[in-house]
Design a protein around this motif. Sequence first.
Motif, short mmCIF file in Angstrom:
data_model
loop_
_atom_site.label_atom_id
_atom_site.label_comp_id
_atom_site.label_asym_id
_atom_site.label_seq_id
_atom_site.Cartn_x
_atom_site.Cartn_y
_atom_site.Cartn_z
N MET A 18 5.10 34.52 118.93
CA MET A 18 4.41 33.96 120.09
C MET A 18 2.91 34.21 119.99
O MET A 18 2.49 35.27 119.51
CB MET A 18 4.96 34.71 121.32
N THR A 19 2.14 33.27 120.47
CA THR A 19 0.70 33.49 120.51
C THR A 19 0.37 34.44 121.66
O THR A 19 1.11 34.51 122.64
CB THR A 19 -0.07 32.17 120.65
N HIS A 20 -0.74 35.14 121.53
CA HIS A 20 -1.19 36.04 122.60
C HIS A 20 -2.04 35.25 123.61
O HIS A 20 -1.95 35.45 124.81
CB HIS A 20 -2.01 37.17 121.97
N VAL A 21 -2.86 34.34 123.05
CA VAL A 21 -3.74 33.51 123.86
C VAL A 21 -3.70 32.10 123.28
O VAL A 21 -3.84 31.93 122.07
CB VAL A 21 -5.19 34.07 123.83
N SER A 22 -3.53 31.10 124.17
CA SER A 22 -3.47 29.72 123.69
C SER A 22 -4.84 29.25 123.21
O SER A 22 -5.84 29.42 123.91
CB SER A 22 -2.99 28.81 124.81
N ASN A 23 -4.88 28.60 122.03
CA ASN A 23 -6.15 28.11 121.50
C ASN A 23 -6.59 26.83 122.20
O ASN A 23 -7.71 26.38 122.00
CB ASN A 23 -6.06 27.88 119.99
#
Length: 403
Positions: A160-165
């Motif tokens: 999972m990403t930590h912060v969406s780009n």
Amino acid sequence: MLNVEKIREDFPILETGVIYLDSTATSLTPKQVLSEMEKYYLEYRANVGRGIYELAERATSAYEAARKRIASFINAIKGEVVMVKNTTEAINLVAHSLKWRKGDKIVTTLLEHHSNYLPWLRCAERYGVKVEAIKPTPQGMIEVDDLEKTVDDSTKLVAMTHVSNVLGSITPVEEAARIAHEHGALLLIDGAQSVPHIKVDVAKLGCDFLAFSGHKMCGPTGSGALYISREAWEELDPVFVGGGTVESVEEGRFTLLKGPARFEAGTPGIAEAIGLKRAVEYLDALNMDHVVKHERKLGERMYEGLCSMEGVEVYGPEPKYKLGITSFNVEGLDPHEVALILDASAKIAVRSGMHCAQPLIKQVLKKPKGTVRASLYIYNTKEEVEKFLSAMEELTRSALKRK
Ligand code: PLP
């Protein structure tokens, strides 16, 4: 508080007058990082982990010191840090080094950058594993409930990403670690958009893998790192082997090194690792708490300014749930047209299009042509945000007139 005027002196590229709002794609590089890399090339250029003459020893100890310093930046006290060339390589390394069994499940999300989605689809094709992707809310948030429902005892990995780009939304990674571990699964965090902006502490997060890129955090292109926890270490069999990875080789067999070098086949990016070390020192000296405070303040103004404009649609959650990344569209204009007008009219650099996140943009946001994305970093000023908003006012006014 950051002394932004002083920071800007370290980035000569800003003297061109560009208003750089694309640090999510790649950040600018300060002089300090370049001079550290130049020093390696001019004073102790040699390969690492091989020769025993003085220059080689100096290069090796600088490379290993870089690894140590980068590890301490993310508080990697209970694991190892492997040097890679970027986040994409780090994630692929995990995808093809994990010992999969047919039927294993990978849980990911539709918020991901392609680099944290395609490798898992490839695993499904190659190793017979299943991939399940959690759909975020229309604002780009991942619900803990959905993680609880999707992760089960057949899950080997949650990625999972930590912060969406695209939206800047922050995901519940600590809860993801708890849920993954309750089911005996490992957690991989794509930290490409968090490590450059907030204090990321792997010991606190409890993740098994953390991947990030140096070029998004003041470091050189071709630099990055992969943190691997002690628990996950045993689950990996290096996908690449060769020079630099072995303890001994006999005809027909070999024994790999025990430490992180077993994952670093061939000559690594030596100047790149040394440059990334200088970049994390630079960020630490600014203080990551001040970095995020600065970006959030500017981000809030940008978000509110855009939300109040007629003909502008802004995506993603409210500022308190995200970092300084804002995605939007202007009625009647393609995202690329907006980016070209901002560049031509005010020398403003923003990204437009799909942002390497097509499932999110097409399935969740339902914007087949993508979005415009403006993102902030340590060198951006209040004045730049105001100039951006004025340029946007002008642009939307003429777009509405043409309607
Ligand atoms: N993951 C996220 C969230 C990103 O934003 C990016 C790049 O924009 C990547 C992965 C891929 O990074 P790189 O191109 O450095 O491998």
